[in-house]
Write an enzyme that holds these catalytic residues in place. Structure first.
Site, PDB file in Angstrom:
ATOM      1  N   ARG A  45     -33.255  17.460  10.179  1.00  0.00           N
ATOM      2  CA  ARG A  45     -34.045  16.428  10.832  1.00  0.00           C
ATOM      3  C   ARG A  45     -33.817  16.611  12.343  1.00  0.00           C
ATOM      4  O   ARG A  45     -34.799  16.056  13.042  1.00  0.00           O
ATOM      5  CB  ARG A  45     -33.477  15.372  10.447  1.00  0.00           C
ATOM      6  CG  ARG A  45     -32.029  15.046  10.584  1.00  0.00           C
ATOM      7  CD  ARG A  45     -31.429  13.521  10.356  1.00  0.00           C
ATOM      8  NE  ARG A  45     -31.775  12.799   9.049  1.00  0.00           N
ATOM      9  CZ  ARG A  45     -31.053  12.372   8.206  1.00  0.00           C
ATOM     10  NH1 ARG A  45     -29.720  12.455   8.623  1.00  0.00           N
ATOM     11  NH2 ARG A  45     -31.283  11.871   7.042  1.00  0.00           N
ATOM     12  N   LYS A 135     -20.961  23.033  -3.250  1.00  0.00           N
ATOM     13  CA  LYS A 135     -19.937  22.174  -3.488  1.00  0.00           C
ATOM     14  C   LYS A 135     -19.723  20.954  -2.478  1.00  0.00           C
ATOM     15  O   LYS A 135     -20.031  21.356  -1.407  1.00  0.00           O
ATOM     16  CB  LYS A 135     -18.807  22.782  -3.986  1.00  0.00           C
ATOM     17  CG  LYS A 135     -17.852  23.466  -2.627  1.00  0.00           C
ATOM     18  CD  LYS A 135     -16.434  23.376  -2.960  1.00  0.00           C
ATOM     19  CE  LYS A 135     -15.973  23.548  -1.646  1.00  0.00           C
ATOM     20  NZ  LYS A 135     -15.116  23.448  -0.744  1.00  0.00           N
ATOM     21  N   HIS A 165     -17.884  30.091  -3.761  1.00  0.00           N
ATOM     22  CA  HIS A 165     -17.733  31.243  -2.995  1.00  0.00           C
ATOM     23  C   HIS A 165     -16.493  32.040  -3.565  1.00  0.00           C
ATOM     24  O   HIS A 165     -16.557  33.409  -3.129  1.00  0.00           O
ATOM     25  CB  HIS A 165     -17.908  31.261  -1.473  1.00  0.00           C
ATOM     26  CG  HIS A 165     -16.579  30.790  -0.744  1.00  0.00           C
ATOM     27  ND1 HIS A 165     -16.171  29.528  -0.635  1.00  0.00           N
ATOM     28  CD2 HIS A 165     -15.509  31.567  -0.040  1.00  0.00           C
ATOM     29  CE1 HIS A 165     -14.927  29.385  -0.107  1.00  0.00           C
ATOM     30  NE2 HIS A 165     -14.636  30.426   0.252  1.00  0.00           N
ATOM     31  N   GLU A 203      -3.085  27.283   2.799  1.00  0.00           N
ATOM     32  CA  GLU A 203      -3.490  27.759   4.249  1.00  0.00           C
ATOM     33  C   GLU A 203      -2.890  27.094   5.414  1.00  0.00           C
ATOM     34  O   GLU A 203      -2.544  25.977   5.464  1.00  0.00           O
ATOM     35  CB  GLU A 203      -5.040  27.088   4.277  1.00  0.00           C
ATOM     36  CG  GLU A 203      -5.916  27.599   3.166  1.00  0.00           C
ATOM     37  CD  GLU A 203      -7.358  27.243   3.187  1.00  0.00           C
ATOM     38  OE1 GLU A 203      -8.406  27.718   3.936  1.00  0.00           O
ATOM     39  OE2 GLU A 203      -7.691  25.934   3.109  1.00  0.00           O
ATOM     40  N   ASP A 222     -11.595  19.436  -2.515  1.00  0.00           N
ATOM     41  CA  ASP A 222     -12.105  20.500  -1.601  1.00  0.00           C
ATOM     42  C   ASP A 222     -11.911  21.883  -2.432  1.00  0.00           C
ATOM     43  O   ASP A 222     -12.277  22.859  -2.225  1.00  0.00           O
ATOM     44  CB  ASP A 222     -11.369  20.313  -0.186  1.00  0.00           C
ATOM     45  CG  ASP A 222     -11.712  21.511   0.725  1.00  0.00           C
ATOM     46  OD1 ASP A 222     -13.115  21.400   0.813  1.00  0.00           O
ATOM     47  OD2 ASP A 222     -10.978  22.263   1.240  1.00  0.00           O
ATOM     48  N   HIS A 227     -12.678  25.494  -6.584  1.00  0.00           N
ATOM     49  CA  HIS A 227     -12.232  27.050  -6.628  1.00  0.00           C
ATOM     50  C   HIS A 227     -11.110  27.305  -7.634  1.00  0.00           C
ATOM     51  O   HIS A 227     -11.177  28.153  -8.233  1.00  0.00           O
ATOM     52  CB  HIS A 227     -11.749  27.270  -5.328  1.00  0.00           C
ATOM     53  CG  HIS A 227     -12.959  26.950  -4.175  1.00  0.00           C
ATOM     54  ND1 HIS A 227     -14.011  27.524  -4.318  1.00  0.00           N
ATOM     55  CD2 HIS A 227     -12.886  26.407  -2.965  1.00  0.00           C
ATOM     56  CE1 HIS A 227     -14.778  27.044  -3.195  1.00  0.00           C
ATOM     57  NE2 HIS A 227     -14.005  26.552  -2.358  1.00  0.00           N
ATOM     58  N   LYS A 326      -3.249  22.356   3.343  1.00  0.00           N
ATOM     59  CA  LYS A 326      -3.710  22.803   4.810  1.00  0.00           C
ATOM     60  C   LYS A 326      -2.356  22.749   5.466  1.00  0.00           C
ATOM     61  O   LYS A 326      -1.385  21.782   5.148  1.00  0.00           O
ATOM     62  CB  LYS A 326      -4.727  21.750   5.351  1.00  0.00           C
ATOM     63  CG  LYS A 326      -5.959  21.814   4.661  1.00  0.00           C
ATOM     64  CD  LYS A 326      -6.994  22.630   5.080  1.00  0.00           C
ATOM     65  CE  LYS A 326      -8.311  22.632   4.534  1.00  0.00           C
ATOM     66  NZ  LYS A 326      -8.900  23.879   4.323  1.00  0.00           N
TER      67      LYS A 326
END
Ligand SMILES: O=C1O[C@H](COP(=O)(O)O)[C@@H](O)[C@H](O)[C@H]1O
Length: 459
Positions: A45, A135, A165, A203, A222, A227, A326
């Site tokens: 947009r 997702k 992915h 991570e 997430d 995954h 995380k």
């Protein structure tokens, strides 16, 4: 690879995902297959000059080391269209401006994707149009069912590509080769020999400016709901007769249908935590609640652990512990398979005391086998030793692999609609229990391994 051109129409092209993952993924595919004919149409947009769109496409492709000639050719064909996709007339104009085989890529939140799908129903799409969706597919089971219903009113299921992915990561795909092409593992791959399976994706990255998305999702949605459950399905599914995509996807769906929370209780099966201020590799990380864009009242977790059971003959009684977080001290991204003790160890043989383990490192790719052998000294004294090999470099980025499947109309690396629903069915009781505060929110300092005692199987 087909010669015919495909138009990759990215709705939401101005967003972070297109720049960070999609365009570099496509660039890596073009590095491997430079003759692919793809027209990249960005739509969003917001106003964007054609030059700016061309610059973004070019930079991403060059970063992915696509050959210069290919970059020049694809950039020359690329264009950007300012479009309010929630306006049916604008959406119609956009779709009608496309000539070649069309892939509509929704780089949008699920609530917007479903609305655009509703509008697409009113538009006559070119023959063979494919839909590709990011997702999360919905935000709970009911919305996933609705999104599937809506999308299949636009095109049939075999032309819907739900992106994960992780299915394009070489080490995840390597599970198929490791399991099904090695006699040594085939007879061991069951509850008879395996005691537990841990799937980690820790991570050291923290929020990286993604609060707008992440603070609404949290670690469970997430990573785990998507995954990690896919990794579990690849790990635990039955053996296919061939690499036929329909068979592979059916076997994954079957194993997820058999998966449920450990003890059938979300309070027993789950843990959650959030990072506090800390240091990672010399970098100061603020308390999650103080990160820009975070609403502390939302109570989002940054570390989630889920223990599930696969209720079939092969896996009965084996806990699968799925964990992702995380701002962790280590990038621990691996599957650890712990084998049962040998049925008998002869008297006089001094075992290492540690169980045999197969460690499949997802990033970077490696396979290790930890076994008890005599390394030195008394030949009857055993110690645990590691046999280790690394995997070769992936040929392209995971998004490149997934995009290749979409452009070739091969759904092997995408999620089937029923599977997306199963993944929500598994985690939904946990989300409800967390919302009702039935599972405490724990804390861990950024840069550490998480709260004490995690990783143990709940009783
Ligand atoms: O989809 C996602 O995946 C990444 C982790 O995957 P990687 O390929 O970048 O290692 C995760 O960081 C991100 O939060 C999540 O949305």
């Amino acid at each position: 690879m087909p010669d015919a051109a495909t138009t990759l129409l990215i709705i939401g092209a101005g967003g972070d995902l297109t720049r960070r993952l999609l365009l570099p993924g496509l660039g890596s595919l073009l590095r491997v297959e430079p003759d692919r004919h793809v027209v990249v149409v960005g739509a969003d947009r917001e106003e964007m000059a054609q030059e700016e769109w061309h610059r973004r496409v070019r930079e991403s492709f060059e970063e992915a080391e696509a050959p210069q000639e290919t970059v020049d050719r694809v950039v020359a064909d690329a264009r950007y269209e300012v479009t309010e996709a929630l306006e049916v007339s604008q959406l119609r104009d956009l779709v009608e401006s496309v000539e070649d085989g069309l892939v509509i890529y929704f780089a949008l939140p699920p609530q917007v994707t479903v609305q655009v799908c509703r509008l697409l129903e009113q538009i006559s799409l070119p023959e063979g149009t494919r839909l590709a969706m990011e997702k999360p597919f919905g935000h709970d089971l009911a919305s996933a069912v609705e999104l599937n219903r809506q999308a299949t009113r636009v095109v049939p299921e075999d032309r819907i590509f739900r992106i994960d992915h992780f299915l394009g990561i070489n080490t995840v795909l390597n599970l198929l080769g490791l399991r099904f092409a090695n006699r040594i593992f085939q007879p061991l791959w069951s509850a008879e020999h395996i005691e537990r399976v841990d799937i980690y994706y820790d991570e050291s990255l923290a929020l990286e400016g993604r609060a707008g998305y992440y603070d609404h999702a949290g670690a469970l949605i997430d990573m785990t709901q998507s995954h990690l459950l896919q990794v579990l399905a690849m790990f635990a599914m039955e053996s296919p007769a061939s690499m036929d995509h329909e068979e592979l996807r059916s076997l994954k769906a079957q194993v997820l249908r058999a998966t449920s929370l450990w003890g059938d209780d979300p309070v027993v099966a789950s843990r959650r935590a959030r990072y506090t201020a800390g240091t990672i590799d010399g970098r100061q990380v603020p308390d999650y609640a103080a990160e820009e864009g975070v609403d502390p009242a939302r109570g989002t977790e940054t570390l989630a652990q889920l223990t599930v059971a696969v209720r079939n003959q092969r896996w009965s009684g084996v806990p699968f512990v799925l964990r992702s977080g995380k701002a962790m001290g280590d990038n621990r991204k691996e599957i650890v398979v712990t084998f049962r003790e040998p049925s008998h160890i002869p008297d006089g043989l001094h075992d290492s005391g540690s169980p045999d383990q197969l460690v499949l490192e997802l990033r970077p790719g490696a396979v290790s086998l930890d076994i008890s052998i005599n390394a030195e000294g008394d030949p009857l004294d055993l110690e645990q030793k590691r046999l280790h090999t690394t995997l070769g470099q992936p040929r392209m980025r995971p998004y490149g692999e997934v995009l290749a499947g979409i452009l070739d109309s091969n759904p092997m690396l995408s999620i089937r609609g029923d599977t997306a629903e199963q993944m929500w069915r598994i985690v939904e009781p946990v989300l409800e229990a967390w919302r009702a505060d039935r599972v405490p929110m724990e804390e861990y300092e950024a840069g550490t391994g998480g709260p004490e005692g995690w990783g143990t199987v709940p009783r």
